[in-house]
Design a protein around this motif. Structure first.
Motif, PDB file in Angstrom:
ATOM      1  N   ASP A 195       0.900  -1.102  -0.034  1.00 49.77           N
ATOM      2  CA  ASP A 195      -0.163  -0.117   0.065  1.00 49.77           C
ATOM      3  C   ASP A 195       0.667   1.415   0.175  1.00 49.77           C
ATOM      4  O   ASP A 195       0.489   2.297  -0.474  1.00 49.77           O
ATOM      5  N   ILE A 196       2.095   1.249   0.740  1.00 47.68           N
ATOM      6  CA  ILE A 196       2.776   2.142   0.735  1.00 47.68           C
ATOM      7  C   ILE A 196       4.378   1.727   0.570  1.00 47.68           C
ATOM      8  O   ILE A 196       4.632   0.574   1.186  1.00 47.68           O
ATOM      9  N   VAL A 197       5.045   2.498  -0.428  1.00 44.86           N
ATOM     10  CA  VAL A 197       6.811   2.081  -0.545  1.00 44.86           C
ATOM     11  C   VAL A 197       7.235   3.335  -0.207  1.00 44.86           C
ATOM     12  O   VAL A 197       7.124   4.294  -1.146  1.00 44.86           O
ATOM     13  N   GLY A 198       8.168   3.133   0.696  1.00 39.42           N
ATOM     14  CA  GLY A 198       9.355   4.350   0.859  1.00 39.42           C
ATOM     15  C   GLY A 198      10.697   3.967   0.154  1.00 39.42           C
ATOM     16  O   GLY A 198      11.076   2.933   0.053  1.00 39.42           O
ATOM     17  N   PHE A 199      11.107   5.231  -0.165  1.00 41.96           N
ATOM     18  CA  PHE A 199      12.580   5.118  -0.888  1.00 41.96           C
ATOM     19  C   PHE A 199      13.281   6.167   0.087  1.00 41.96           C
ATOM     20  O   PHE A 199      13.045   7.186   0.026  1.00 41.96           O
ATOM     21  N   SER A 200      14.617   5.558   0.461  1.00 44.65           N
ATOM     22  CA  SER A 200      15.686   6.184   1.024  1.00 44.65           C
ATOM     23  C   SER A 200      16.666   6.493  -0.206  1.00 44.65           C
ATOM     24  O   SER A 200      17.286   5.724  -0.706  1.00 44.65           O
ATOM     25  N   ALA A 236      10.386   2.878  -8.502  1.00 44.14           N
ATOM     26  CA  ALA A 236       9.026   3.635  -8.135  1.00 44.14           C
ATOM     27  C   ALA A 236       7.989   3.983  -9.428  1.00 44.14           C
ATOM     28  O   ALA A 236       6.930   3.656  -9.169  1.00 44.14           O
ATOM     29  N   ALA A 237       8.615   4.524 -10.375  1.00 49.31           N
ATOM     30  CA  ALA A 237       7.664   4.787 -11.686  1.00 49.31           C
ATOM     31  C   ALA A 237       7.045   3.370 -12.010  1.00 49.31           C
ATOM     32  O   ALA A 237       5.900   3.341 -12.554  1.00 49.31           O
ATOM     33  N   ARG A 238       7.778   2.260 -12.048  1.00 51.09           N
ATOM     34  CA  ARG A 238       7.292   0.926 -12.592  1.00 51.09           C
ATOM     35  C   ARG A 238       6.230   0.656 -11.740  1.00 51.09           C
ATOM     36  O   ARG A 238       5.074  -0.036 -11.993  1.00 51.09           O
ATOM     37  N   ILE A 239       6.661   0.410 -10.415  1.00 54.34           N
ATOM     38  CA  ILE A 239       5.579   0.173  -9.390  1.00 54.34           C
ATOM     39  C   ILE A 239       4.424   0.670  -9.255  1.00 54.34           C
ATOM     40  O   ILE A 239       3.088   0.159  -9.434  1.00 54.34           O
ATOM     41  N   PRO A 242      -1.615   1.801  -9.657  1.00 50.85           N
ATOM     42  CA  PRO A 242      -1.591   3.197  -9.572  1.00 50.85           C
ATOM     43  C   PRO A 242      -1.992   3.723  -8.133  1.00 50.85           C
ATOM     44  O   PRO A 242      -1.970   4.923  -7.752  1.00 50.85           O
ATOM     45  N   ASN A 243      -2.642   2.736  -7.368  1.00 54.40           N
ATOM     46  CA  ASN A 243      -3.107   3.185  -6.024  1.00 54.40           C
ATOM     47  C   ASN A 243      -1.990   2.993  -5.056  1.00 54.40           C
ATOM     48  O   ASN A 243      -2.278   3.539  -3.811  1.00 54.40           O
ATOM     49  N   CYS A 244      -0.921   2.655  -5.216  1.00 54.53           N
ATOM     50  CA  CYS A 244       0.233   2.567  -4.338  1.00 54.53           C
ATOM     51  C   CYS A 244       0.714   4.155  -4.042  1.00 54.53           C
ATOM     52  O   CYS A 244       1.031   4.762  -4.747  1.00 54.53           O
ATOM     53  N   THR A 245       0.973   4.439  -2.731  1.00 57.32           N
ATOM     54  CA  THR A 245       1.464   5.625  -2.440  1.00 57.32           C
ATOM     55  C   THR A 245       2.884   5.401  -2.202  1.00 57.32           C
ATOM     56  O   THR A 245       3.539   4.722  -1.590  1.00 57.32           O
ATOM     57  N   ILE A 246       3.625   6.305  -3.001  1.00 55.85           N
ATOM     58  CA  ILE A 246       5.057   6.419  -3.020  1.00 55.85           C
ATOM     59  C   ILE A 246       5.694   7.758  -2.328  1.00 55.85           C
ATOM     60  O   ILE A 246       5.215   8.610  -2.775  1.00 55.85           O
ATOM     61  N   ILE A 247       6.347   7.161  -1.220  1.00 62.57           N
ATOM     62  CA  ILE A 247       6.892   8.455  -0.350  1.00 62.57           C
ATOM     63  C   ILE A 247       8.629   8.387  -0.616  1.00 62.57           C
ATOM     64  O   ILE A 247       9.199   7.262  -0.444  1.00 62.57           O
ATOM     65  N   ILE A 248       8.825   9.534  -1.223  1.00 63.86           N
ATOM     66  CA  ILE A 248      10.432   9.276  -1.352  1.00 63.86           C
ATOM     67  C   ILE A 248      11.276  10.448  -0.442  1.00 63.86           C
ATOM     68  O   ILE A 248      10.416  11.534  -0.006  1.00 63.86           O
ATOM     69  N   GLY A 249      12.461  10.071  -0.162  1.00 67.96           N
ATOM     70  CA  GLY A 249      13.044  11.015   0.988  1.00 67.96           C
ATOM     71  C   GLY A 249      14.784  10.537   0.931  1.00 67.96           C
ATOM     72  O   GLY A 249      15.039   9.973   0.295  1.00 67.96           O
ATOM     73  N   GLY A 250      15.351  11.480   1.725  1.00 72.05           N
ATOM     74  CA  GLY A 250      16.987  11.369   1.803  1.00 72.05           C
ATOM     75  C   GLY A 250      17.444  12.576   1.056  1.00 72.05           C
ATOM     76  O   GLY A 250      16.747  13.444   0.480  1.00 72.05           O
ATOM     77  N   PRO A 251      18.742  12.720   1.244  1.00 70.08           N
ATOM     78  CA  PRO A 251      19.483  13.887   0.764  1.00 70.08           C
ATOM     79  C   PRO A 251      19.147  14.118  -1.037  1.00 70.08           C
ATOM     80  O   PRO A 251      19.422  15.417  -1.347  1.00 70.08           O
ATOM     81  N   GLU A 252      19.023  13.396  -1.660  1.00 67.34           N
ATOM     82  CA  GLU A 252      18.816  13.510  -3.083  1.00 67.34           C
ATOM     83  C   GLU A 252      17.983  14.032  -3.462  1.00 67.34           C
ATOM     84  O   GLU A 252      17.652  14.414  -4.897  1.00 67.34           O
ATOM     85  N   PRO A 296       5.981  12.619 -11.779  1.00 63.56           N
ATOM     86  CA  PRO A 296       4.646  12.308 -11.289  1.00 63.56           C
ATOM     87  C   PRO A 296       4.014  10.925 -10.565  1.00 63.56           C
ATOM     88  O   PRO A 296       2.960  11.156  -9.948  1.00 63.56           O
ATOM     89  N   TRP A 297       5.052  10.093 -10.630  1.00 67.87           N
ATOM     90  CA  TRP A 297       4.609   8.838  -9.998  1.00 67.87           C
ATOM     91  C   TRP A 297       4.628   9.095  -8.217  1.00 67.87           C
ATOM     92  O   TRP A 297       4.181   8.137  -7.618  1.00 67.87           O
ATOM     93  N   ALA A 298       5.205   9.961  -7.936  1.00 64.50           N
ATOM     94  CA  ALA A 298       5.491  10.240  -6.389  1.00 64.50           C
ATOM     95  C   ALA A 298       4.475  10.970  -5.732  1.00 64.50           C
ATOM     96  O   ALA A 298       3.863  11.865  -6.354  1.00 64.50           O
TER      97      ALA A 298
END
Length: 631
Positions: free
Chosen positions: A65-70, A83-86, A91-101, A114-116
């Motif tokens: 349901d949620i995938v986080g990315f460091s 993330a874009a492929r997921i 399309p209902n998956c919540t993509i959360i990105i974080g980290g210094p980059e 737009p996938w984020a």
């Protein structure tokens, strides 16, 4: 029915390839440990730690349901592609990105990506917990995010720093990584240990010491020690990620005591590293000395960070080094106690010029650092001040480098790159190539130990390092073979700074761009040209016409460890002059002495690992013998 959260924090393989070493995904672990404790109604899906196939990994994660990315420089492209492929698959998956980059200052962030669903602006533990508490919805109501609102980047305000780090459970002690270890028994794990969080400095080239993080907060010491015990049982390496280890002398001494204890008790933790305090005291040297003397596998010495020795450059990058007197004192202590000392300097910083770059070396040599200097190249990190506000004014031209990061041979199907400075307002691209080639010369002869004692001795006789190495550079360029080597090196740097990658190999190993300054050293060792090179050095040194020259060159040769001599160590040798005592202990030169030359390295290592250790073992002065006076 419980919802599922998964997390992605991949990295390259680390160290020599035969070790099969990887970082444990600490950021993912600590965020999940807190978020799942606060939200027990959620399931933990998967933690992705290695750069596996994009398609296979997306298929495994699409039902979360949620995938986080460091996200950092070593996984930026992999994360965004995955993330874009997921999102395509679900399309209902919540993509959360974080980290210094993550480009959190870019208003086009979600037009480009737009996938984020949202980007976390700073610390992730509480923000992620709140996302789970809201079931991944109503993100605009959660502080600490940049939210994708129909591709408009909406800032929800600051979440504030975590006031009490002890409210965050340990991913090690709560079992987050247990299944990861059980399912991958062939991997040598590198654990990350935080004893505190924050950095009081604001260097413009760094994305660590931003204003948000300049107050240091501590984890409870008993928790840190328990984590070290867990790491000692399960991991081969540990990286202590404090920005300034040794700043808190009493506390950090307790951490070191525990580190040594778990090394001895479990016999598994073979290597450790830490970033030492910038504003160093003699007590920091004492901590390093303890590690050298008491750790069964002391793997590094003391790092004295400078980045540049030029005051103008330091002002521009908001950096303040130890004063020259204190640096000399620290270096002298390390020299006296056989402590490897390591310093990093960065080519391409704003304000640096050709004369000031070379002067960095002369000042470091005069101060007493002769073998532990790492030559780095300035990088423009996404959220660092140098990238955001200094780039244009100082005309920092960059090229995306695809082989700059250690371990990038394990890129897989998606390549990562980092923007490396190849010219500035003060150093043209052509001049940068010349300096890169010159770096290889200095690395080969002084830093990697072919002439460092010779030049130190001549320095005491009134011949400055700058004069010695200018004359040696000119001498070598008159030798056809050496001139050809320097021309070849410059061509390799030309390729690297044009295309962002270079094809170079020595023996059985590839030499990526970040390691080209070691290229000649590797070649001399791989082709067994060390003795031949010393014949040339002898001819050069004889031009200075002093009575100790022959024995001084012999002494210098005995300090160089080559592969064929490993099994012959230790060896003893007698000299009519006490070169080592004179240069290191300030004793009388004119006395007959006998030295023992030895090494703590594995004398049965493979030829390939021997060559690779000129980079991976640089912080422990690899390739140079330890010297002890017998009488």
């Amino acid at each position: 029915m419980k919802k599922t959260i998964s997390f992605v924090q991949v990295n390259f393989q680390q160290g020599p390839r035969e070790l099969n070493a990887y970082y444990l995904p600490y950021t993912a672990g600590i965020i999940l440990a807190y978020a799942l404790e606060q939200n027990p109604n959620w399931n933990l899906g998967e933690i992705i730690w290695r750069r596996d196939s994009i398609e296979e990994t997306a298929q495994r994660l699409q039902h979360s349901d949620i995938v986080g990315f460091s996200t950092y420089v070593w996984n930026h492209q992999y994360n965004y592609t995955l993330a874009a492929r997921i999102k395509e698959l679900n399309p209902n998956c919540t993509i959360i990105i974080g980290g210094p980059e993550v480009a959190i200052t870019d208003p086009q962030l979600f037009v480009k990506n737009p996938w984020a669903s949202a980007a976390v602006k700073s610390e992730g533990e509480i923000v992620f917990s709140n996302i789970l508490k809201n079931n991944g919805t109503n993100l605009l109501n959660i502080s600490g995010l940049i939210v994708n609102d129909n591709q408009q980047a909406v800032d929800t305000g600051d979440a504030g720093r975590i006031s009490d780090l002890d409210q965050i459970p340990s991913p090690y002690l709560t079992g987050i990584f247990d299944s990861l270890l059980n399912n991958n028994p062939d991997v040598t794990w590198n654990a990350t240990l935080e004893t505190n969080r924050g950095c009081p400095y604001q260097c413009t080239f760094c994305d660590w010491g931003s204003l948000t993080y300049n107050k240091i907060k501590h984890f409870n010491l008993s928790r840190v020690l328990d984590e070290l015990d867990w790491i000692g049982q399960h991991c081969g390496f540990v990286t202590i990620t404090d920005a300034n280890f040794g700043m808190f002398v009493d506390r950090d001494n307790e951490v070191v005591s525990k580190l040594i204890e778990v090394q001895r008790r479990w016999g598994k933790l073979t290597s450790f590293s830490m970033t030492w305090a910038k504003n160093q005291k003699n007590e920091v040297v004492d901590i390093v000395r303890r590690l050298i003397n008491e750790s069964p596998t002391a793997s590094q010495g003391l790092t004295v960070s400078v980045q540049s020795m030029d005051e103008k450059v330091l002002d521009i990058i908001r950096r303040r080094n130890l004063d020259q007197h204190k640096i000399k004192e620290i270096f002298a202590l390390c020299d006296r106690y056989n402590i490897p000392v390591h310093t990093e300097i960065i080519l391409g910083l704003p304000g640096e010029t050709e004369p000031s770059w070379k002067e960095n070396f002369w000042q470091l040599f005069r101060a007493g650092n002769h073998t532990g200097i790492s030559i780095l190249y300035a990088q423009l990190l996404e959220n660092a001040e140098m990238n955001l506000s200094q780039r244009k004014f100082y005309k920092l031209e960059t090229v995306p480098m695809y082989d700059y990061m250690s371990g990038s041979y394990s890129n897989g199907e998606v390549e990562e790159s980092i923007n490396v400075v190849v010219s500035t307002r003060d150093i043209s691209k052509d001049k940068m190539l010349e300096l890169m080639t010159w770096n290889t010369f200095i690395q080969t002869f002084h830093i990697n130990g072919l002439t460092n004692y010779i030049s130190r001795f001549l320095h005491t006789q009134g011949i400055d390092y700058s004069s010695f190495y200018l004359r040696l550079w000119e001498f070598l360029n008159q030798e056809p073979w050496w001139k050809q080597q320097f021309d070849e090196i410059q061509q390799l740097y030309q390729e690297w700074t044009t295309h962002g990658r270079v094809r170079a190999s020595v023996g059985s190993i590839e030499v990526p761009g970040w390691n080209l300054h070691n290229y000649l050293t590797l070649k001399l060792h791989a082709d067994q040209l060390i003795d031949q090179t010393f014949l040339l050095i002898k001819t050069f040194v004889e031009k200075f016409n002093f009575i100790q020259s022959k024995q001084l060159v012999d002494f210098q040769r005995s300090t160089v460890v080559d592969y064929n001599s490993l099994l012959q160590l230790p060896k003893q040798q007698t000299f009519d002059w006490d070169f080592w005592g004179y240069l290191v202990q300030q004793t009388d030169l004119n006395k007959c002495v006998r030295y023992d030359f030895d090494t703590d390295e594995d004398k049965t290592m493979s030829p390939k690992m021997f060559l690779e250790n000129f980079y991976f073992g640089r912080k422990r002065n690899f390739g140079k013998a330890k010297i002890n006076l017998i009488n």
